[in-house]
Design an enzyme around this catalytic site. Structure first.
Site, PDB file in Angstrom:
ATOM      1  N   SER A 244       0.855  -1.178   0.000  1.00 29.39           N
ATOM      2  CA  SER A 244       0.000   0.000   0.000  1.00 29.39           C
ATOM      3  C   SER A 244       0.892   1.229   0.000  1.00 29.39           C
ATOM      4  O   SER A 244       2.118   1.114   0.032  1.00 29.39           O
ATOM      5  CB  SER A 244      -0.885   0.001   1.247  1.00 29.39           C
ATOM      6  OG  SER A 244      -0.085   0.359   2.361  1.00 29.39           O
ATOM      7  N   LYS A 245       0.239   2.381  -0.003  1.00 26.84           N
ATOM      8  CA  LYS A 245       0.994   3.635  -0.063  1.00 26.84           C
ATOM      9  C   LYS A 245       1.971   3.775   1.103  1.00 26.84           C
ATOM     10  O   LYS A 245       2.976   4.459   0.989  1.00 26.84           O
ATOM     11  CB  LYS A 245       0.030   4.820  -0.070  1.00 26.84           C
ATOM     12  CG  LYS A 245      -0.782   4.890  -1.350  1.00 26.84           C
ATOM     13  CD  LYS A 245      -0.920   6.329  -1.843  1.00 26.84           C
ATOM     14  CE  LYS A 245      -1.600   6.405  -3.209  1.00 26.84           C
ATOM     15  NZ  LYS A 245      -3.041   6.133  -3.151  1.00 26.84           N
ATOM     16  N   ARG A 246       1.637   3.121   2.214  1.00 29.51           N
ATOM     17  CA  ARG A 246       2.553   3.168   3.360  1.00 29.51           C
ATOM     18  C   ARG A 246       3.951   2.711   2.985  1.00 29.51           C
ATOM     19  O   ARG A 246       4.934   3.110   3.583  1.00 29.51           O
ATOM     20  CB  ARG A 246       2.047   2.225   4.462  1.00 29.51           C
ATOM     21  CG  ARG A 246       1.085   2.827   5.449  1.00 29.51           C
ATOM     22  CD  ARG A 246       0.732   1.816   6.525  1.00 29.51           C
ATOM     23  NE  ARG A 246       0.257   0.554   5.943  1.00 29.51           N
ATOM     24  CZ  ARG A 246       0.863  -0.613   6.069  1.00 29.51           C
ATOM     25  NH1 ARG A 246       1.962  -0.725   6.759  1.00 29.51           N
ATOM     26  NH2 ARG A 246       0.368  -1.699   5.513  1.00 29.51           N
TER      27      ARG A 246
END
Ligand code: GLU
Length: 486
Positions: A244-246
């Site tokens: 994910s963007k994390r």
């Protein structure tokens, strides 16, 4: 065997992310390997979330990757009449029914289920509304959705990645086929379209596994043999959680902007969940096409490792001939204020420069960073390089002065002559040649590592080398060897 027909079916609700790009790639590779057809379908029936500019960006990313489709792009929203006709057939045969429960009533029941700590499932209360009553209420203008009448039993398929897979139908509630505005849901439209497009293999992410039994039920109800399904393992971040963007950038576009070349991106994506039957990792698209089979898809999740992507990028940069790198690098150099007309006028030189720089680059931006030293204008000196090779100005400065004389007086400005002259100068001072070579490298490039220093000097040309040596000495004498870059 009939012709393989596969599709990539992105929803234009975001940029092309690496998971989607990998799905596109696997479908493309399968089609090319088998001599089949690769179809692009934009799943834009969700009007609220679909944005035309995102479709554009998805197409652009696919083209950048070199994944040309043979048919399409088809727009799912254009097929609404066909979706409705299919829905009509299911309604007429009793395999689907109108559900008059309002959104508010359903929300209320969902809330109650939640309070009881139970998962919410539609309870089928409109299943038994008689066809006559259903027609009458619809004709009277009452709102409804169309639901699928899930039969009893078990739904199974032989997944081409996971093997035999089955779901008990009692865990599948009567899902919606058409929303109250008459638009089809994903699980319905996807089947109608895959049938209409004569798709033979559905290759997509594991996140769709739980949709597959619903879709198989719809095939069955429509009386059509389903395609084969292959569900590709999820992509995880280095911490083992779903990517994910994390974890950093997830769109293909972001990696393009970060200086990754498409050859490397494609290579990297291919190895996310697929493995060739050989001990090798660097492949171009044609080599992947030759090797790709569904049997090579691995069951366990793939880890997204940016360092590996950069390593692959370095490998591909080394292989790309300078004349093919040129059109990609030139705009970046121009944006960095380098080049301009000089690149046209000195094309042979420019290509030679690219050939030298690409060897040490991991991304296109590395090439641009390194290139700066070969164009007029000041350079920054790397702090570590300065500490190592110019630590004492009293020693470094006379060496740089000697080097200036060497460069000025070298009869012909070629690598061999320069090297000879530098070694002579060093031995006259009774020191090893390395004591001249390292300070020279810092003066010319600002760095402690570079391509062979005589090659660097010749590429720079005598005038610029002399300028850099003078600048270096001036900086040393002013005590202004500030460094940045680190
Ligand atoms: N539009 C769906 C998605 O983007 C397609 C899934 C499928 O391939 O069936 O996830």
């Amino acid at each position: 065997m009939s012709l393989i027909r596969v599709r990539f079916a992105p929803s234009p609700t975001g940029y092309l992310h690496v998971g989607g790009a990998r799905t596109a790639l696997f479908n493309f590779l399968l089609a090319r390997h088998e001599g089949g057809v690769f179809i692009l379908r934009i799943e834009d029936t969700d009007r609220e979330r679909s944005r035309p500019e995102l479709t554009e960006s998805i197409l652009e990313s696919l083209e950048w990757l070199g994944l040309r489709w043979d048919e399409g792009p088809y727009h799912q929203a254009d097929a609404l009449p066909r979706h409705r006709a299919d829905a009509e057939r299911l309604l007429a045969s009793g395999k689907a029914y109108r559900c008059f429960c309002s959104a508010e009533a359903l929300a209320k029941r969902r809330g109650e289920a939640k309070r009881r700590g139970e998962p919410f499932a539609y309870d089928g209360r409109c299943r038994d509304v008689s066809p006559e009553e259903s027609d009458r209420r619809a004709a009277g203008g009452e709102g409804f959705v169309l639901r699928f009448r899930v039969p009893e039993g078990v739904t199974s398929w032989n997944d081409l990645v996971h093997g035999p897979t089955s779901f008990e139908n009692r865990y599948i509630d009567d899902f919606v086929l058409l929303r109250s505005d008459g638009t089809p849901t994903y699980n319905f439209a996807v089947v109608c379209d895959d049938i209409a497009m004569r798709i033979t293999h559905v290759v997509r992410g594991d996140d769709h596994i739980s949709n597959t039994p619903k879709q198989l039920l719809v095939y069955n109800a429509l009386g059509v043999a389903p395609p084969a399904f292959a569900h590709v393992p999820l992509i995880l971040g280095p911490d083992g959680k779903r990517l994910s963007k994390r974890h950093g950038a997830t769109s293909v576009e972001a990696y393009r902007a970060a200086g990754i070349v498409p050859q490397a991106m494609v290579n990297f994506l291919a190895l996310l969940g697929w493995s060739p039957d050989e001990d090798r990792e660097v492949f171009d698209l044609d080599e992947l096409v030759q090797r790709f089979t569904l049997a090579g898809i691995v069951k366990k999740s793939a880890i997204f490792d940016v360092q590996k992507l950069e390593w692959l990028d370095g490998q591909h940069l080394t292989r790309i001939p300078a004349d093919r790198l040129e059109p990609i690098v030139t705009p970046l150099l121009t944006a960095a204020g380098l080049g301009g007309k000089a690149l046209d006028e000195r094309r042979a030189w420019y290509l030679r420069l690219l050939d030298v720089l690409k060897i040490r680059a991991r991304t296109l931006h590395d090439i641009v960073r390194q290139a700066r030293a070969y164009f007029p204008g000041p350079i920054a000196y790397n702090a570590d390089a300065v500490r190592k090779h110019w630590a004492d100005p009293q020693t470094a400065s006379p060496i740089l002065a000697d080097l200036e004389a060497v460069v000025r007086d070298a009869g012909s400005f070629d690598e061999a002559a320069l090297e000879r002259a530098l070694r002579d100068a060093a031995s006259k001072r009774g020191v090893a040649a390395a004591n001249y070579i390292h300070p020279l490298r810092v003066a010319l490039t600002g760095e402690a590592v570079s391509p062979g220093i005589f090659e660097v000097a010749v590429l720079m040309g005598r005038d610029l080398v002399l300028q850099r040596l003078r600048d270096a000495r001036a900086a040393l004498e002013r005590g202004q060897v500030v460094s940045s870059q680190g």
